[in-house]
Design a protein around this motif. Structure first.
Motif, PDB file in Angstrom:
ATOM      1  N   LEU A 155     -49.136 -45.473   1.022  1.00 39.21           N
ATOM      2  CA  LEU A 155     -48.684 -44.131   1.404  1.00 39.21           C
ATOM      3  C   LEU A 155     -47.334 -43.843   0.751  1.00 39.21           C
ATOM      4  CD1 LEU A 155     -49.659 -44.378   5.179  1.00 39.21           C
ATOM      5  CD2 LEU A 155     -50.803 -42.961   3.453  1.00 39.21           C
ATOM      6  N   ALA A 158     -45.546 -40.548   1.538  1.00 39.32           N
ATOM      7  CA  ALA A 158     -45.415 -40.178   2.949  1.00 39.32           C
ATOM      8  C   ALA A 158     -43.957 -40.102   3.386  1.00 39.32           C
ATOM      9  CB  ALA A 158     -46.170 -41.169   3.818  1.00 39.32           C
ATOM     10  N   THR A 161     -42.271 -36.860   2.381  1.00 34.24           N
ATOM     11  CA  THR A 161     -42.847 -35.739   3.130  1.00 34.24           C
ATOM     12  C   THR A 161     -42.236 -35.647   4.522  1.00 34.24           C
ATOM     13  OG1 THR A 161     -44.951 -35.914   1.940  1.00 34.24           O
ATOM     14  CG2 THR A 161     -44.977 -34.768   4.058  1.00 34.24           C
ATOM     15  N   ARG A 189     -55.234 -44.992  12.048  1.00 37.53           N
ATOM     16  CA  ARG A 189     -53.998 -44.311  11.661  1.00 37.53           C
ATOM     17  C   ARG A 189     -52.864 -45.274  11.343  1.00 37.53           C
ATOM     18  NH1 ARG A 189     -53.494 -41.709  17.402  1.00 37.53           N
ATOM     19  NH2 ARG A 189     -53.970 -43.909  17.748  1.00 37.53           N
ATOM     20  N   PHE A 244     -51.129 -40.654   9.576  1.00 39.72           N
ATOM     21  CA  PHE A 244     -51.736 -40.720   8.245  1.00 39.72           C
ATOM     22  C   PHE A 244     -53.022 -41.518   8.373  1.00 39.72           C
ATOM     23  CE2 PHE A 244     -47.227 -40.150   7.631  1.00 39.72           C
ATOM     24  CZ  PHE A 244     -47.132 -39.270   6.571  1.00 39.72           C
ATOM     25  N   GLU A 246     -55.550 -41.525   5.725  1.00 40.84           N
ATOM     26  CA  GLU A 246     -56.200 -41.734   4.437  1.00 40.84           C
ATOM     27  C   GLU A 246     -55.226 -42.411   3.485  1.00 40.84           C
ATOM     28  OE1 GLU A 246     -58.918 -37.652   4.538  1.00 40.84           O
ATOM     29  OE2 GLU A 246     -56.931 -37.642   3.618  1.00 40.84           O
ATOM     30  N   ALA A 249     -52.655 -40.632   1.032  1.00 43.57           N
ATOM     31  CA  ALA A 249     -52.366 -39.275   1.511  1.00 43.57           C
ATOM     32  C   ALA A 249     -50.871 -38.995   1.418  1.00 43.57           C
ATOM     33  CB  ALA A 249     -52.843 -39.113   2.946  1.00 43.57           C
ATOM     34  N   GLY A 250     -50.536 -37.859   0.854  1.00 40.89           N
ATOM     35  CA  GLY A 250     -49.131 -37.479   0.776  1.00 40.89           C
ATOM     36  C   GLY A 250     -48.659 -36.741   2.005  1.00 40.89           C
ATOM     37  N   ARG A 251     -49.610 -36.178   2.743  1.00 42.14           N
ATOM     38  CA  ARG A 251     -49.251 -35.418   3.935  1.00 42.14           C
ATOM     39  C   ARG A 251     -50.013 -35.965   5.135  1.00 42.14           C
ATOM     40  NH1 ARG A 251     -46.490 -30.889   2.470  1.00 42.14           N
ATOM     41  NH2 ARG A 251     -46.749 -29.918   4.504  1.00 42.14           N
ATOM     42  N   PRO A 252     -49.393 -35.955   6.301  1.00 40.72           N
ATOM     43  CA  PRO A 252     -50.077 -36.442   7.505  1.00 40.72           C
ATOM     44  C   PRO A 252     -51.167 -35.482   7.953  1.00 40.72           C
ATOM     45  CG  PRO A 252     -47.933 -35.518   8.067  1.00 40.72           C
ATOM     46  CD  PRO A 252     -48.013 -35.507   6.578  1.00 40.72           C
ATOM     47  N   GLY A 253     -52.144 -36.027   8.679  1.00 46.06           N
ATOM     48  CA  GLY A 253     -53.240 -35.192   9.176  1.00 46.06           C
ATOM     49  C   GLY A 253     -52.985 -34.620  10.549  1.00 46.06           C
TER      50      GLY A 253
END
Length: 353
Positions: A155, A158, A161, A189, A244, A246, A249-253
């Motif tokens: 990540l 992350a 971000t 997660r 997070f 994935e 992933a650059g952004r959290p879900g």
């Protein structure tokens, strides 16, 4: 209360093992260790998670406490518990092993090193989540520690971000937890928590901008109803968390906001009323909260504060919901504000945790 069959012994067995020596200790004796899980040093806290989808879960946050506790001994007890649970529950530990050397210092600082959350859902085996302390090597080391942990977990983007949205006020915004789900599910997660000292609604609304599709007005409404206003909240801090799910992933879900409601109400009767105001707005059943409270205590809610310790709002594309956190008050009940400010020992308790 939560829909578990009477013959399901898994929750009790896991809880006993989680509490370690503390669970075998009579409540007439003082705590073995000043655990920070609960205000009265009880090393366990219960919570009820209610999703808008209708799903329900009971969660148990705990800290394993051995017979002769101490910073190093507590880490050893926690790793022993994790080893046993990995065998019992078929856990996935590769992410834990990827970062454990960062967080498990030989001379840990801060109030804890390892906590666990046991997630219980009817009809499913227990799930486990582990919490590390980002401050374990000191406050100044926390940013680099977190950034490296995220990098090791794939990540890389992350940290930037989260920092651009939630670390905007210098020392007033700080890392508080780094958590991992220990399973291989599609929504497993990596979670990062940030405390916001003396924050108001605008602070957390900006923090939530890191998650696509989150309506900041939902946070303002949540604080207004459950917290009694939009701040600033000058007692225990508001806490943001980012999920997070994935790799890469650059952004959290998902984004969650945690309100330490016990610092902002005179007693638990008021806390219940404010939480139910949010429940009513969110379309959640009041009866479920009252059943959970009744399962933990028989005292009048106006006679103490801190039974309802936190309430959180979860928003994002991986699920929206509310979680209420309940202290067991095993060792003490904190008096309502305006009467006394110190904890009242239970005195008559004879059970064990």
């Amino acid at each position: 209360m939560a829909g578990f069959p009477d013959d399901d012994g898994d929750p009790v067995v896991v809880l006993r093992e989680l509490l370690d020596a503390a669970g075998r200790r009579p409540l007439t004796r003082p705590p073995l260790w000043p655990s920070d899980v609960a205000d009265d040093a009880t090393p366990v806290e219960f919570s009820l998670a209610l999703d808008e989808s209708g799903d329900r879960a009971v969660r148990i946050l705990g800290e394993p406490i051995p017979e002769n506790p101490g910073p190093a001994a507590n880490i050893h007890a926690a790793k022993r518990f994790l080893t046993h649970m990995a065998q019992r529950l078929d856990l996935t530990l590769h992410r834990f092993h990827a970062v454990e050397d960062l967080f498990l210092a030989e001379e840990p600082q801060g109030k804890f090193a390892l906590w666990f959350s046991v997630i219980l859902r009817p009809g499913r085996p227990p799930a486990l989540k582990v919490y590390f302390n980002p401050l374990v090597r000191g406050v100044d080391a926390a940013p680099a520690l977190v950034a490296e942990a995220l990098r090791r977990l794939g990540l890389d983007e992350a940290y930037d971000t989260v920092a651009s949205s939630a670390l905007r006020r210098g020392a007033a915004d700080r890392f508080s937890f780094f958590a991992l789900d220990l399973d291989n599910g599609p929504l497993s997660r990596v979670k990062l928590y940030i405390s916001h000292e003396s924050a108001d609604s605008a602070t957390v609304e900006r923090a939530a901008e890191a998650v696509d599709g989150v309506n900041p007005m939902a946070l303002r409404e949540f604080l207004t109803l459950a917290g009694g206003g939009t701040g600033p909240f000058a007692g225990r801090p508001l806490v943001s968390s980012y999920s997070f799910v994935e790799a890469g992933a650059g952004r959290p879900g998902n984004y969650s906001l945690y309100l330490p409601i016990r610092d902002y109400v005179p007693d638990d009767e008021v806390a219940r009323a404010q939480v139910l105001a949010h429940f009513d707005r969110a379309g959640l059943p009041a009866a479920e909260l009252d059943r959970a409270i009744g399962a933990v205590t028989g005292r009048a809610l106006r006679d103490g504060t801190g039974l309802i310790a936190h309430v959180s709002l979860r928003l994002g594309r991986f699920g929206t919901g509310t979680t209420v956190y309940l202290s067991s008050e095993a060792y003490a009940v904190t008096a309502p504000r305006g009467r006394m400010s110190t904890a009242q020992p239970r005195g008559t308790a004879t059970a064990t945790l």
